[in-house]
Design a protein around this motif. Structure first.
Motif, PDB file in Angstrom:
ATOM      1  N   SER A 152       9.001  15.725 -37.890  1.00  0.00           N
ATOM      2  CA  SER A 152      10.360  16.184 -37.623  1.00  0.00           C
ATOM      3  C   SER A 152      10.339  17.593 -37.060  1.00  0.00           C
ATOM      4  CB  SER A 152      11.205  16.147 -38.904  1.00  0.00           C
ATOM      5  OG  SER A 152      10.700  17.055 -39.866  1.00  0.00           O
ATOM      6  N   MET A 153      11.371  17.907 -36.275  1.00  0.00           N
ATOM      7  CA  MET A 153      11.497  19.231 -35.662  1.00  0.00           C
ATOM      8  C   MET A 153      12.651  19.989 -36.295  1.00  0.00           C
ATOM      9  SD  MET A 153      12.306  20.323 -31.699  1.00  0.00           S
ATOM     10  CE  MET A 153      10.642  19.982 -31.114  1.00  0.00           C
ATOM     11  N   ASP A 154      12.383  21.252 -36.626  1.00  0.00           N
ATOM     12  CA  ASP A 154      13.398  22.157 -37.150  1.00  0.00           C
ATOM     13  C   ASP A 154      13.645  23.230 -36.097  1.00  0.00           C
ATOM     14  OD1 ASP A 154      15.020  23.865 -38.557  1.00  0.00           O
ATOM     15  OD2 ASP A 154      13.623  24.235 -40.200  1.00  0.00           O
ATOM     16  N   ASP A 155      14.890  23.298 -35.570  1.00  0.00           N
ATOM     17  CA  ASP A 155      15.206  24.327 -34.575  1.00  0.00           C
ATOM     18  C   ASP A 155      15.937  25.501 -35.210  1.00  0.00           C
ATOM     19  OD1 ASP A 155      17.708  23.329 -35.088  1.00  0.00           O
ATOM     20  OD2 ASP A 155      18.122  22.672 -33.053  1.00  0.00           O
ATOM     21  N   PHE A 156      15.907  25.571 -36.554  1.00  0.00           N
ATOM     22  CA  PHE A 156      16.472  26.666 -37.340  1.00  0.00           C
ATOM     23  C   PHE A 156      17.990  26.767 -37.196  1.00  0.00           C
ATOM     24  CE2 PHE A 156      12.028  27.632 -36.585  1.00  0.00           C
ATOM     25  CZ  PHE A 156      11.580  27.846 -37.879  1.00  0.00           C
ATOM     26  N   SER A 157      18.609  25.642 -36.869  1.00  0.00           N
ATOM     27  CA  SER A 157      20.070  25.579 -36.844  1.00  0.00           C
ATOM     28  C   SER A 157      20.608  24.889 -38.099  1.00  0.00           C
ATOM     29  CB  SER A 157      20.546  24.818 -35.600  1.00  0.00           C
ATOM     30  OG  SER A 157      20.161  23.456 -35.667  1.00  0.00           O
ATOM     31  N   GLY A 158      19.678  24.467 -38.983  1.00  0.00           N
ATOM     32  CA  GLY A 158      20.083  23.781 -40.197  1.00  0.00           C
ATOM     33  C   GLY A 158      19.887  22.282 -40.132  1.00  0.00           C
ATOM     34  N   LYS A 159      19.385  21.771 -39.000  1.00  0.00           N
ATOM     35  CA  LYS A 159      19.184  20.336 -38.850  1.00  0.00           C
ATOM     36  C   LYS A 159      17.732  20.041 -38.482  1.00  0.00           C
ATOM     37  CE  LYS A 159      23.923  19.431 -37.261  1.00  0.00           C
ATOM     38  NZ  LYS A 159      24.762  18.854 -36.166  1.00  0.00           N
ATOM     39  N   ARG A 160      17.294  18.840 -38.885  1.00  0.00           N
ATOM     40  CA  ARG A 160      15.986  18.344 -38.476  1.00  0.00           C
ATOM     41  C   ARG A 160      16.182  17.123 -37.579  1.00  0.00           C
ATOM     42  NH1 ARG A 160      11.315  19.997 -41.049  1.00  0.00           N
ATOM     43  NH2 ARG A 160      11.582  21.268 -42.923  1.00  0.00           N
ATOM     44  N   SER A 161      15.335  16.974 -36.592  1.00  0.00           N
ATOM     45  CA  SER A 161      15.410  15.826 -35.693  1.00  0.00           C
ATOM     46  C   SER A 161      14.059  15.119 -35.652  1.00  0.00           C
ATOM     47  CB  SER A 161      15.818  16.264 -34.288  1.00  0.00           C
ATOM     48  OG  SER A 161      14.901  17.223 -33.776  1.00  0.00           O
ATOM     49  N   LYS A 162      14.096  13.853 -35.312  1.00  0.00           N
ATOM     50  CA  LYS A 162      12.897  13.036 -35.233  1.00  0.00           C
ATOM     51  C   LYS A 162      11.975  13.545 -34.136  1.00  0.00           C
ATOM     52  CE  LYS A 162      11.591   8.167 -34.583  1.00  0.00           C
ATOM     53  NZ  LYS A 162      12.140   6.808 -34.359  1.00  0.00           N
ATOM     54  N   PHE A 163      10.660  13.558 -34.403  1.00  0.00           N
ATOM     55  CA  PHE A 163       9.692  14.033 -33.416  1.00  0.00           C
ATOM     56  C   PHE A 163       8.526  13.047 -33.347  1.00  0.00           C
ATOM     57  CE2 PHE A 163       5.833  16.188 -32.109  1.00  0.00           C
ATOM     58  CZ  PHE A 163       6.248  16.906 -30.993  1.00  0.00           C
ATOM     59  N   GLY A 164       8.114  12.732 -32.134  1.00  0.00           N
ATOM     60  CA  GLY A 164       6.924  11.925 -31.918  1.00  0.00           C
ATOM     61  C   GLY A 164       6.360  12.222 -30.547  1.00  0.00           C
ATOM     62  N   GLU A 165       5.073  12.481 -30.471  1.00  0.00           N
ATOM     63  CA  GLU A 165       4.457  12.799 -29.181  1.00  0.00           C
ATOM     64  C   GLU A 165       2.975  12.473 -29.228  1.00  0.00           C
ATOM     65  OE1 GLU A 165       3.630  16.710 -26.387  1.00  0.00           O
ATOM     66  OE2 GLU A 165       5.482  16.625 -27.546  1.00  0.00           O
ATOM     67  N   ARG A 166       2.477  11.917 -28.126  1.00  0.00           N
ATOM     68  CA  ARG A 166       1.053  11.645 -27.993  1.00  0.00           C
ATOM     69  C   ARG A 166       0.431  12.748 -27.146  1.00  0.00           C
ATOM     70  NH1 ARG A 166      -1.153   5.597 -27.223  1.00  0.00           N
ATOM     71  NH2 ARG A 166      -0.044   5.522 -29.218  1.00  0.00           N
ATOM     72  N   ILE A 167      -0.597  13.400 -27.646  1.00  0.00           N
ATOM     73  CA  ILE A 167      -1.202  14.559 -26.991  1.00  0.00           C
ATOM     74  C   ILE A 167      -2.657  14.271 -26.643  1.00  0.00           C
ATOM     75  CG2 ILE A 167      -1.944  16.952 -27.347  1.00  0.00           C
ATOM     76  CD1 ILE A 167       0.523  17.443 -28.922  1.00  0.00           C
ATOM     77  N   THR A 168      -3.040  14.650 -25.430  1.00  0.00           N
ATOM     78  CA  THR A 168      -4.442  14.552 -25.011  1.00  0.00           C
ATOM     79  C   THR A 168      -5.147  15.862 -25.331  1.00  0.00           C
ATOM     80  OG1 THR A 168      -3.896  13.023 -23.222  1.00  0.00           O
ATOM     81  CG2 THR A 168      -5.991  14.205 -23.052  1.00  0.00           C
ATOM     82  N   VAL A 169      -6.339  15.775 -25.895  1.00  0.00           N
ATOM     83  CA  VAL A 169      -7.112  16.957 -26.274  1.00  0.00           C
ATOM     84  C   VAL A 169      -8.442  16.922 -25.544  1.00  0.00           C
ATOM     85  CG1 VAL A 169      -8.000  18.330 -28.187  1.00  0.00           C
ATOM     86  CG2 VAL A 169      -6.055  16.806 -28.566  1.00  0.00           C
ATOM     87  N   THR A 170      -8.744  18.014 -24.826  1.00  0.00           N
ATOM     88  CA  THR A 170     -10.023  18.145 -24.135  1.00  0.00           C
ATOM     89  C   THR A 170     -10.643  19.474 -24.519  1.00  0.00           C
ATOM     90  OG1 THR A 170      -9.201  19.291 -22.163  1.00  0.00           O
ATOM     91  CG2 THR A 170      -9.005  16.869 -22.209  1.00  0.00           C
ATOM     92  N   SER A 171     -11.752  19.816 -23.853  1.00  0.00           N
ATOM     93  CA  SER A 171     -12.390  21.112 -24.115  1.00  0.00           C
ATOM     94  C   SER A 171     -11.507  22.268 -23.667  1.00  0.00           C
ATOM     95  CB  SER A 171     -13.737  21.181 -23.393  1.00  0.00           C
ATOM     96  OG  SER A 171     -13.566  21.002 -21.992  1.00  0.00           O
TER      97      SER A 171
END
Length: 443
Positions: free
Chosen positions: A409-428
């Motif tokens: 979940s993401m908190d933008d410090f406005s008092g609410k949380r939103s759903k978060f999902g992301e696929r990240i590629t990791v290299t050197s």
């Protein structure tokens, strides 16, 4: 690491790596221990935890008014790490907060830290500053934002320069005490929860281990029980419903539970609210065998339910069952793979588009938990813009590239949380996200 002198002798066995950029750039602080706390002015700790600890349940040691005990992070986990604590509601006003931080051996010196009170960012402070608060405190978070012995380089991507900062894999941070001061500049006494030894199934340990990423839940298990080694009474429950690292509606939340102590039972109603709630029992209950059964739920998006924390109170004092053998499960990564050298480390990039300066950071923890944060730099302050917390899982991982899934979940410090999902590629080169400017490079 409960004894400071023992830790000191162990740390001298390690070697330290100096950093020419920021090593010894700040003089040694002169910290004077405050006067003995007054028992009349006190706060009651529900739980305390750290984002990284080398032994189980060490966070409470920073509130024990003892400079001979301390918390130390795992090696490599220093900048960006934090200590968080929750207190029972009280009329006691906290006027200032002070820290005693350590930096011997491989423990890096902490130059600056961010303070969050009752879920709100109140500012970033130098290591020797007292934090002005002047309010009642139910939650406190201290996050270390500038630490010595970090690696610091400039890299160039798409015709722009990016400052890359990453942690030394052998360096920790340490704190021996956090003081909360009253109006007269005297430290408040912190009453820690009493820990009662108990036998219990491993599925229950997430309720009592202080960790935000653990809890009790699932699709089928709705009953838990434990047996204390001695008789104990309870007149109130301390409940934290749902999952604090997910958006609140993802899981079903317990609405009603049945508590049985030996042969006596009560039905208890739970509110559908975030954070801790104190629930008074109809009559106090005493015994050794405790069983709770979840009878009803507030609906979520799916069938699984989540109950994050549970503690008990007896005449104003907090207690919880505890099983000392419990250890956090950690991900096993094959040596030589991309992720094997990036877990339990801190990585940050700073760039400056259109006269504004931003920093993105990521911490992947071996427990499967992650922090992904964004800050706006303003003078000497790093002001939080967003924070994503949750779990990471491996899609693929070899010596050249890895793919990980972030869910939380993401908190933008406005008092609410939103759903978060992301696929990240990791290299050197780093953690490569869809949005180029938010990629986090590692060299």
């Amino acid at each position: 690491m409960r004894i400071y002198l023992l830790l000191f002798s162990v740390l001298l066995m390690f070697s330290c790596k100096d950093n020419a950029v920021n090593q010894n750039t700040t003089p040694e602080p002169k910290v004077v221990a405050p006067t003995t706390p007054s028992a009349a002015a006190a706060l009651t700790l529900i739980n305390a935890y750290t984002s990284s600890e080398v032994a189980f349940n060490e966070a409470k040691q920073v509130f024990d008014d003892n400079l001979n005990t301390m918390w130390v992070s795992k090696p490599g986990m220093n900048q960006g790490e934090y200590i968080e604590a929750n207190f029972l509601p009280s009329d006691q006003v906290v006027h200032k907060i002070g820290l005693k931080m350590e930096h011997l051996g491989p423990i890096a010196r902490i130059f600056r830290y961010r303070a969050y009170v009752n879920g709100k960012f109140i500012g970033e402070y130098k290591y020797d500053e007292l934090v002005p608060v002047n309010q009642k405190i139910e939650s406190l978070k201290i996050q270390f934002s500038l630490v010595d012995k970090m690696q610091d380089v400039i890299t160039y991507k798409n015709n722009k320069s990016i400052r890359v900062v990453y942690s030394d894999s052998e360096t920790s941070v340490g704190v021996s005490e956090i003081w909360l001061f009253d109006k007269a500049q005297k430290p408040l006494k912190i009453n820690a929860p009493q820990v009662i030894s108990a036998g219990m199934d491993a599925s229950l340990m997430g309720l009592f281990d202080n960790r935000p990423e653990t809890g009790f839940g699932g699709e089928k298990i709705m009953t838990g029980n434990f047996r204390l080694t001695s008789t104990k009474s309870v007149d109130k429950l301390v409940v934290s419903n749902g999952s604090p690292i997910e958006y609140f509606g993802r899981y079903s939340r317990p609405k009603q539970l049945k508590l049985t102590v030996d042969s006596t039972s009560q039905i208890i109603d739970i509110q559908d609210i975030k954070g801790h709630q104190i629930i008074k029992l109809g009559t106090p209950m005493t015994g050794q065998n405790y069983t709770f059964e979840i009878l009803d739920f507030y609906p979520g998006e799916g069938q699984p339910f989540a109950l994050n924390r549970l503690a008990f109170m007896d005449k104003g004092k907090v207690w919880k069952p505890f099983k000392i053998e419990h250890k956090m499960r950690e991900k096993k990564l094959a040596a030589g793979t991309v992720l094997s050298s990036l877990v339990n480390r801190h990585f940050a990039n700073t760039w400056r588009p259109k006269e504004l300066t931003y920093t993105n950071t990521i911490n992947l923890r071996s427990t499967g938990f992650f922090d992904l944060e964004k800050f706006r730099e303003s003078g000497q302050q790093s002001i939080p813009i967003s924070r994503v917390v949750g779990y990471w899982s491996v899609i693929s991982n070899d010596d050249k590239k890895a793919v990980i899934q972030l869910t939380g979940s993401m908190d933008d410090f406005s008092g609410k949380r939103s759903k978060f999902g992301e696929r990240i590629t990791v290299t050197s080169e780093g953690f490569l996200r869809k949005n180029e400017k938010e990629n986090i490079y590692i060299k």
